[in-house]
Every structure is written in C-alpha cells, then in structure tokens.
Scaffold this motif. Sequence first.
Motif, PDB file in Angstrom:
ATOM      1  N   ILE A 111       0.843  -1.207   0.000  1.00 29.50           N
ATOM      2  CA  ILE A 111       0.000   0.000   0.000  1.00 29.50           C
ATOM      3  C   ILE A 111       0.877   1.255   0.000  1.00 29.50           C
ATOM      4  N   HIS A 113      11.637   2.368   5.838  1.00 29.98           N
ATOM      5  CA  HIS A 113      11.276   0.970   5.639  1.00 29.98           C
ATOM      6  C   HIS A 113      12.364   0.135   6.323  1.00 29.98           C
ATOM      7  N   ASN A 151       4.676  -1.858  16.542  1.00 33.45           N
ATOM      8  CA  ASN A 151       4.485  -0.474  16.076  1.00 33.45           C
ATOM      9  C   ASN A 151       3.540   0.323  16.969  1.00 33.45           C
ATOM     10  N   ASP A 206      -8.477   7.077   9.099  1.00 36.70           N
ATOM     11  CA  ASP A 206      -9.435   6.031   8.724  1.00 36.70           C
ATOM     12  C   ASP A 206      -9.519   4.980   9.822  1.00 36.70           C
TER      13      ASP A 206
HETATM   14  N1  LIG Z   1      -7.630   1.252   6.438  1.00 39.56           N
HETATM   15  C1  LIG Z   1      -7.887   0.076   5.899  1.00 39.56           C
HETATM   16  O1  LIG Z   1      -9.030  -0.270   5.615  1.00 39.56           O
HETATM   17  C2  LIG Z   1      -6.772  -0.852   5.583  1.00 39.56           C
HETATM   18  C3  LIG Z   1      -5.635  -0.854   6.368  1.00 39.56           C
HETATM   19  N2  LIG Z   1      -4.604  -1.705   6.073  1.00 39.56           N
HETATM   20  C4  LIG Z   1      -3.400  -1.632   6.916  1.00 39.56           C
HETATM   21  O2  LIG Z   1      -2.290  -1.399   6.062  1.00 39.56           O
HETATM   22  C5  LIG Z   1      -1.219  -2.227   6.481  1.00 39.56           C
HETATM   23  C6  LIG Z   1      -0.235  -2.428   5.356  1.00 39.56           C
HETATM   24  O3  LIG Z   1      -0.776  -3.277   4.354  1.00 39.56           O
HETATM   25  P1  LIG Z   1       0.158  -3.779   3.140  1.00 39.56           P
HETATM   26  O4  LIG Z   1       0.824  -2.628   2.496  1.00 39.56           O
HETATM   27  O5  LIG Z   1      -0.642  -4.712   2.331  1.00 39.56           O
HETATM   28  O6  LIG Z   1       1.260  -4.592   3.968  1.00 39.56           O
HETATM   29  P2  LIG Z   1       2.788  -4.847   3.590  1.00 39.56           P
HETATM   30  O7  LIG Z   1       3.238  -5.957   4.477  1.00 39.56           O
HETATM   31  O8  LIG Z   1       2.926  -5.011   2.107  1.00 39.56           O
HETATM   32  O9  LIG Z   1       3.519  -3.478   3.988  1.00 39.56           O
HETATM   33  C7  LIG Z   1       3.777  -3.072   5.286  1.00 39.56           C
HETATM   34  C8  LIG Z   1       5.266  -2.787   5.363  1.00 39.56           C
HETATM   35  O10 LIG Z   1       5.549  -2.021   6.529  1.00 39.56           O
HETATM   36  C9  LIG Z   1       6.858  -2.372   6.933  1.00 39.56           C
HETATM   37  N3  LIG Z   1       7.057  -1.956   8.325  1.00 39.56           N
HETATM   38  C10 LIG Z   1       6.759  -2.638   9.460  1.00 39.56           C
HETATM   39  N4  LIG Z   1       7.062  -1.891  10.534  1.00 39.56           N
HETATM   40  C11 LIG Z   1       7.560  -0.717  10.071  1.00 39.56           C
HETATM   41  C12 LIG Z   1       8.048   0.450  10.705  1.00 39.56           C
HETATM   42  N5  LIG Z   1       8.075   0.545  12.040  1.00 39.56           N
HETATM   43  N6  LIG Z   1       8.498   1.448   9.928  1.00 39.56           N
HETATM   44  C13 LIG Z   1       8.472   1.348   8.586  1.00 39.56           C
HETATM   45  N7  LIG Z   1       8.024   0.271   7.931  1.00 39.56           N
HETATM   46  C14 LIG Z   1       7.554  -0.752   8.671  1.00 39.56           C
HETATM   47  C15 LIG Z   1       6.923  -3.873   6.736  1.00 39.56           C
HETATM   48  O11 LIG Z   1       8.253  -4.318   6.623  1.00 39.56           O
HETATM   49  C16 LIG Z   1       6.118  -4.057   5.457  1.00 39.56           C
HETATM   50  O12 LIG Z   1       6.968  -4.143   4.334  1.00 39.56           O
HETATM   51  C17 LIG Z   1      -1.924  -3.491   7.003  1.00 39.56           C
HETATM   52  O13 LIG Z   1      -1.115  -4.204   7.898  1.00 39.56           O
HETATM   53  C18 LIG Z   1      -3.164  -2.939   7.649  1.00 39.56           C
HETATM   54  O14 LIG Z   1      -2.917  -2.679   9.017  1.00 39.56           O
HETATM   55  C19 LIG Z   1      -4.662  -2.557   5.019  1.00 39.56           C
HETATM   56  C20 LIG Z   1      -5.774  -2.597   4.222  1.00 39.56           C
HETATM   57  C21 LIG Z   1      -6.929  -1.772   4.449  1.00 39.56           C
END
Ligand SMILES: NC(=O)C1=CN([C@@H]2O[C@H](COP(=O)(O)OP(=O)(O)OC[C@H]3O[C@@H](n4cnc5c(N)ncnc54)[C@H](O)[C@@H]3O)[C@@H](O)[C@H]2O)C=CC1
Length: 321
Positions: A157, A177, A217, A264
């Motif tokens: 995302i 990252h 986090n 959100d």
């Molecule tokens: N508002 C909503 O409706 C939605 C919210 N989400 C949230 O978005 C999050 C991310 O989703 P994706 O991008 O698919 O996951 P993803 O796993 O592809 O990306 C998240 C990235 O954040 C990195 N990360 C972890 N801790 C970190 C930190 N302290 N500083 C910097 N980077 C860090 C991870 O290494 C990972 O690569 C989900 O875990 C969920 O909580 C996801 C979908 C919908």
Amino acid sequence: MTRILLTARWPQAVEAELVRRFEVAFNPDDHPFSREELKQALQNYEIVCPTVVDPLDREVLSVEPLRCRLLANFGVGVNHIDLETARKRGITVTNTPGVLTDCTADLAMTLLLMTARRAGEGERQVRSGRWRGWRPTHLLGTKVTGKTLGIVGMGRIGRAVARRARHGFGMRILYVHPRPLAPEDLAGLDAQACDSLEAMLPQCDFVSLHCPGGAKNYHLLDRARLSRMKPGSFLVNTARGDVVDTDALIAALDHGPLRGAGLDVYENEPNIDPRLLAREDVVLLPHLGSATRETREAMGRRVLANLEAFLAGREPPDRVV
Ligand SMILES: NC(=O)C1=CN([C@@H]2O[C@H](COP(=O)(O)OP(=O)(O)OC[C@H]3O[C@@H](n4cnc5c(N)ncnc54)[C@H](O)[C@@H]3O)[C@@H](O)[C@H]2O)C=CC1
Ligand SMILES: O=CC(=O)O
C-alpha cells in the motif's frame, strides 16, 4: 456437519460462491462477535473466517477444547490475531494481501487531499447552510502538488500511495522501511530512503502511515516523534489506530506542529475519542480503506482460495503462520 463460520457478512456474490462450494454458517444479523462467541466459534468450527474487529488474542485462542485449524482472515492486517499463540496451537492463519492495495491507497490519497483542502469543513458548511458564497479568503487550504510526502512502511500500500502521489501530484517521496527495497519496487518513484523517522519527519509536508499495527508499532508516532514533524504538516493514517498515540496527536494539533490529520483507523474502534470528533482540522472516516464492492468481493475470493487449498491439503497461498 458445518465446518466453516463467517464472523461477519460478506458481499452477496462471494457468500453465494461460498455456499455453492462449502457448508457454511453465517452471522445473520452481522453483529460484532463477543469474546465468548469467538471462543465458541473456535470450539465448534474447523475453519473460522474473522475480520479485523475480532480480538483473537492469547486468551481467546487458548480456549479448550479447540476445533479450529484455520483462521482465514477477511483482510490483510492480522494484528488482531495473536500469531504466536495461533502457531503454538496449530492454527494456520491466512490473509488477503494485494487485492485491497489500490483501493486503500486511493483512500489514503482521499484523506490527504481532504485534509489539505479542508474538504470536510467545506462540506459541513454547505450542508448546514453556513456557506456565504465565494470569497478570496474563504477556507484556504494547503497546496498538495509538488510537496513532500513521507511514507512509513513502503510495502504494497505504501508503494501504491507513492505512485499516486508521485505521478498524479508531482510530490517528492521520502520513506522509512525496515530493509532496502529492490530497484523494481521503486521504479519511476524517484523515492529517497531515510535512515529513521527522526530524520524523515521534519522534511515532510505530509506523512502517510502504511506499516502494520500490533505490539511492534504501538505508538510508533508518539509525542516525541510527532513534535518533530514540520510546522504546518499533515498526518494521514490508514494503517492502524494504535500506531499513533491519540493524546499526542491531539496535542500536536492543538499546539503544533500539525495543521491537520486524516484518519481512517482509531485506537479503540469504533469508539472515537470525542476530542477528535469535536475538531474541524481532522477528517474522520469509518475504516473504509478497502470498502469498494470490487475489492470486498476480491477479498472474499481470496479467502475462498485459501480455504480451498487448506481443505485440499495444499499450502494456502496467503499463509501468515
Ligand atoms: N484502512 C484500511 O481499511 C486498511 C488498512 N490496512 C493496513 O495497512 C497495512 C499495510 O498493508 P500492506 O501494504 O498490504 O502490507 P505490507 O506488508 O505489504 O507493507 C507493510 C510494510 O511495513 C513495513 N514496516 C513494518 N514496521 C515498520 C516500521 N516501524 N516502519 C516502517 N516500515 C515498517 C513492513 O516491513 C512491510 O513491508 C496493514 O497491515 C493494515 O494494518 C490494510 C488494508 C486496508
Ligand atoms: O483494515 C483492513 C485490512 O484489511 O487490514
């Protein structure tokens, strides 16, 4: 005997698909499951399909006797599931990555634009009959094009937001990252990695959060970090509510450096802090990131693929543990 339980209603098309292929139990009135109901689900069904609102913590997952073998989550974030306990108890956990990336990134951009351009305030004025017509000083916002966006978590995302901001709005992209990214992940973004949040935050006009929630986090954006943000900047959170310390966010809006925030997700959803509800400088959406018909149907199909593989004794495509 019914083997699969959905804790929430899904779009009709994917519920129908599920019923055609499996024996499924539903939650007909779509009420949020209590902890007791979650425990009963784990005791009575081999496969439970939860959502982000179901607190599958250590206590709930420790229920005896346990029948559940698969938690096929409808959603990508799994911070509501104690993965370590699930693993210890032999429960496979799957999620729905990728299919919600574009729509969640679109919503992050919606929040960024709405906060910068004071769209929520404007809409409230129009609806309440308080709009007195065009004037040169009315509801002046902040220009977005060409500004600097900091992304926390350059995963699926985060990168999709960076693409929109870079190609649609000519923004300069900074990010933090945990690991170096492959060149193909950064293609065309001209994005610059920062060593730490402390180094990135003071440089950004906008900061958008895209890391997972959960213990690691928890309050990543705390009082000290929020105070390092650039004066007049904006924070967008579509990640998880507990990534931001709400008290510190309110202090940063009251006394600076923040000019506004687009949210959100919240600590203690769906109970939003009344101090946020009372503010004009925040845009508040009800956890809508993936909420399009196309995406919610795709999420359902992704859960289907996972439980089909599991029931056939194959590796589920989106196994988390
Ligand atoms: N508002 C909503 O409706 C939605 C919210 N989400 C949230 O978005 C999050 C991310 O989703 P994706 O991008 O698919 O996951 P993803 O796993 O592809 O990306 C998240 C990235 O954040 C990195 N990360 C972890 N801790 C970190 C930190 N302290 N500083 C910097 N980077 C860090 C991870 O290494 C990972 O690569 C989900 O875990 C969920 O909580 C996801 C979908 C919908
Ligand atoms: O917040 C929603 C998700 O899919 O994660």
